[in-house]
Write a protein that holds these residues in place. Structure first.
Motif, PDB file in Angstrom:
ATOM      1  N   MET A   1      24.820  -1.829 -23.919  1.00  0.00           N
ATOM      2  CA  MET A   1      25.703  -1.244 -24.631  1.00  0.00           C
ATOM      3  C   MET A   1      24.900  -0.246 -25.712  1.00  0.00           C
ATOM      4  O   MET A   1      24.195  -0.640 -26.522  1.00  0.00           O
ATOM      5  N   VAL A   2      25.450   1.108 -25.653  1.00  0.00           N
ATOM      6  CA  VAL A   2      24.427   1.754 -26.586  1.00  0.00           C
ATOM      7  C   VAL A   2      25.249   2.239 -27.772  1.00  0.00           C
ATOM      8  O   VAL A   2      26.451   2.274 -27.895  1.00  0.00           O
ATOM      9  N   LEU A   3      24.466   1.845 -29.388  1.00  0.00           N
ATOM     10  CA  LEU A   3      24.800   1.767 -30.407  1.00  0.00           C
ATOM     11  C   LEU A   3      25.030   3.215 -30.583  1.00  0.00           C
ATOM     12  O   LEU A   3      25.660   3.509 -31.494  1.00  0.00           O
ATOM     13  N   GLY A   4      24.067   3.991 -30.196  1.00  0.00           N
ATOM     14  CA  GLY A   4      24.040   5.316 -30.680  1.00  0.00           C
ATOM     15  C   GLY A   4      22.538   6.119 -30.425  1.00  0.00           C
ATOM     16  O   GLY A   4      21.822   5.311 -29.392  1.00  0.00           O
ATOM     17  N   TYR A   5      22.203   7.260 -30.677  1.00  0.00           N
ATOM     18  CA  TYR A   5      21.261   8.000 -30.165  1.00  0.00           C
ATOM     19  C   TYR A   5      20.206   7.999 -31.263  1.00  0.00           C
ATOM     20  O   TYR A   5      20.627   8.214 -32.532  1.00  0.00           O
ATOM     21  N   ARG A   6      18.838   7.918 -31.085  1.00  0.00           N
ATOM     22  CA  ARG A   6      17.934   8.024 -32.346  1.00  0.00           C
ATOM     23  C   ARG A   6      18.041   8.991 -33.137  1.00  0.00           C
ATOM     24  O   ARG A   6      17.889  10.372 -32.557  1.00  0.00           O
ATOM     25  N   GLU A 221      17.383   4.597 -37.529  1.00  0.00           N
ATOM     26  CA  GLU A 221      18.605   5.572 -37.846  1.00  0.00           C
ATOM     27  C   GLU A 221      19.329   6.125 -36.561  1.00  0.00           C
ATOM     28  O   GLU A 221      18.439   6.483 -35.752  1.00  0.00           O
ATOM     29  N   ILE A 222      20.617   6.088 -36.369  1.00  0.00           N
ATOM     30  CA  ILE A 222      21.123   6.349 -35.183  1.00  0.00           C
ATOM     31  C   ILE A 222      22.398   7.463 -35.421  1.00  0.00           C
ATOM     32  O   ILE A 222      23.016   7.720 -36.653  1.00  0.00           O
ATOM     33  N   ILE A 223      22.946   8.104 -34.453  1.00  0.00           N
ATOM     34  CA  ILE A 223      23.865   9.168 -34.306  1.00  0.00           C
ATOM     35  C   ILE A 223      24.655   8.739 -33.453  1.00  0.00           C
ATOM     36  O   ILE A 223      24.069   8.716 -32.217  1.00  0.00           O
ATOM     37  N   VAL A 224      26.133   8.399 -33.582  1.00  0.00           N
ATOM     38  CA  VAL A 224      26.947   8.192 -32.420  1.00  0.00           C
ATOM     39  C   VAL A 224      27.637   9.652 -31.984  1.00  0.00           C
ATOM     40  O   VAL A 224      27.934  10.413 -32.586  1.00  0.00           O
ATOM     41  N   PRO A 225      27.640   9.827 -30.550  1.00  0.00           N
ATOM     42  CA  PRO A 225      28.034  10.927 -30.107  1.00  0.00           C
ATOM     43  C   PRO A 225      29.579  11.366 -30.490  1.00  0.00           C
ATOM     44  O   PRO A 225      30.338  10.477 -30.647  1.00  0.00           O
ATOM     45  N   LEU A 226      29.689  12.697 -30.626  1.00  0.00           N
ATOM     46  CA  LEU A 226      31.036  13.037 -30.873  1.00  0.00           C
ATOM     47  C   LEU A 226      31.933  13.048 -29.755  1.00  0.00           C
ATOM     48  O   LEU A 226      31.580  13.189 -28.614  1.00  0.00           O
TER      49      LEU A 226
END
Length: 258
Positions: A1-6, A221-226
């Motif tokens: 499962m992807v939590l977000g992108y770096r 630090e991650i960013i969850v896609p819109l």
């Protein structure tokens, strides 16, 4: 499962380098913390969608808050809102107990998703202090033992106060996400104090978080896609949830192995 992108790669180069976990083998339980408006709930729904659409895990949702974010799931047996959210936790614990006692080996990972844990505990306390203590104890036992049984918990809170967890159970999460800006106290509660010299979340926008994952880099630090079409995603989630077996299937726990 992807939590977000770096976050650094995404911002500097537009590259989507995923920060991922594997539920069955690596991470059975995930703590998601963040104030209202931090993007916590929408990100959580994306995680649920990934679990269900990929078949990585069955999911059972305990949503005491009964907010509009999850109202599309009303009427599905795998979703419980309001006072019924307590029973969902108790049913999940009963399945866990039967699987453990009978030494059943689940073929599929099972996840209990608890939305707004603090609100649920507050409600339980209004019913009786015994009920609140029971829920905290059972959640603590699930966090400590369920990983070896191919089960786990995803728990959402605004604040991860130690008083809301049985002794030592807050440390049993294999992954912790902190969305949006958090206080220095909350920062330490989540286990980040020894990882960074200062709290970097002051300028975090909704959907941006710190991730602390066992076996991976110390802090990321991650960013969850819109999510452009959350309503469509919720419709798909409802379909996947409706296709799952009940926690109390007609054939007993043996049927849950299917």
């Amino acid at each position: 499962m992807v939590l977000g992108y770096r976050k650094s790669d995404y911002r500097e180069y537009g590259l989507k380098v995923p920060v991922s976990i594997t539920l069955a083998k690596q991470t059975s339980s995930l703590l998601i913390a963040g104030k209202s408006g931090s993007g916590k709930s929408l990100s959580a729904r994306w995680y649920l969608w990934q679990m269900l659409s990929s078949g990585e895990s069955a999911v059972y949702i305990s949503d005491y808050k009964a907010g509009e974010e999850y109202e599309a799931f009303e009427g599905v047996p795998a979703y419980a809102s309001g006072s019924d959210a307590v029973q969902m936790i108790l049913d999940y614990y009963d399945l866990f107990t039967e699987i453990r006692n009978r030494r059943i080996r689940l073929k599929k990972h099972y996840t209990l998703f608890i939305e707004e844990y603090f609100g649920l505990l507050t409600y339980a306390e209004t019913q009786s202090k015994k009920l609140k203590t029971e829920i905290m104890s059972k959640v603590g036992e699930l966090l400590a033992v369920s990983r070896g049984l191919n089960m786990g918990i995803v728990l959402c809170v605004q604040r991860a106060d130690a008083t809301n967890f049985a002794s030592g159970s807050r440390e049993q999460f294999q992954a912790v996400l902190s969305f949006g800006r958090c206080s220095a106290e909350q920062f330490r509660m989540l286990g980040f104090s020894s990882e960074l010299e200062e709290n970097p979340t002051a300028d975090y926008k909704p959907g941006q978080a710190l991730a602390l994952i066992d076996g991976q880099e110390s802090v990321q630090e991650i960013i969850v896609p819109l999510i452009k079409n959350p309503d469509v995603m919720c419709r798909d989630l409802r379909f996947y949830l409706s296709c799952q077996p009940d926690l109390r299937p007609p054939g007993g726990a043996d049927a849950a192995r299917q």
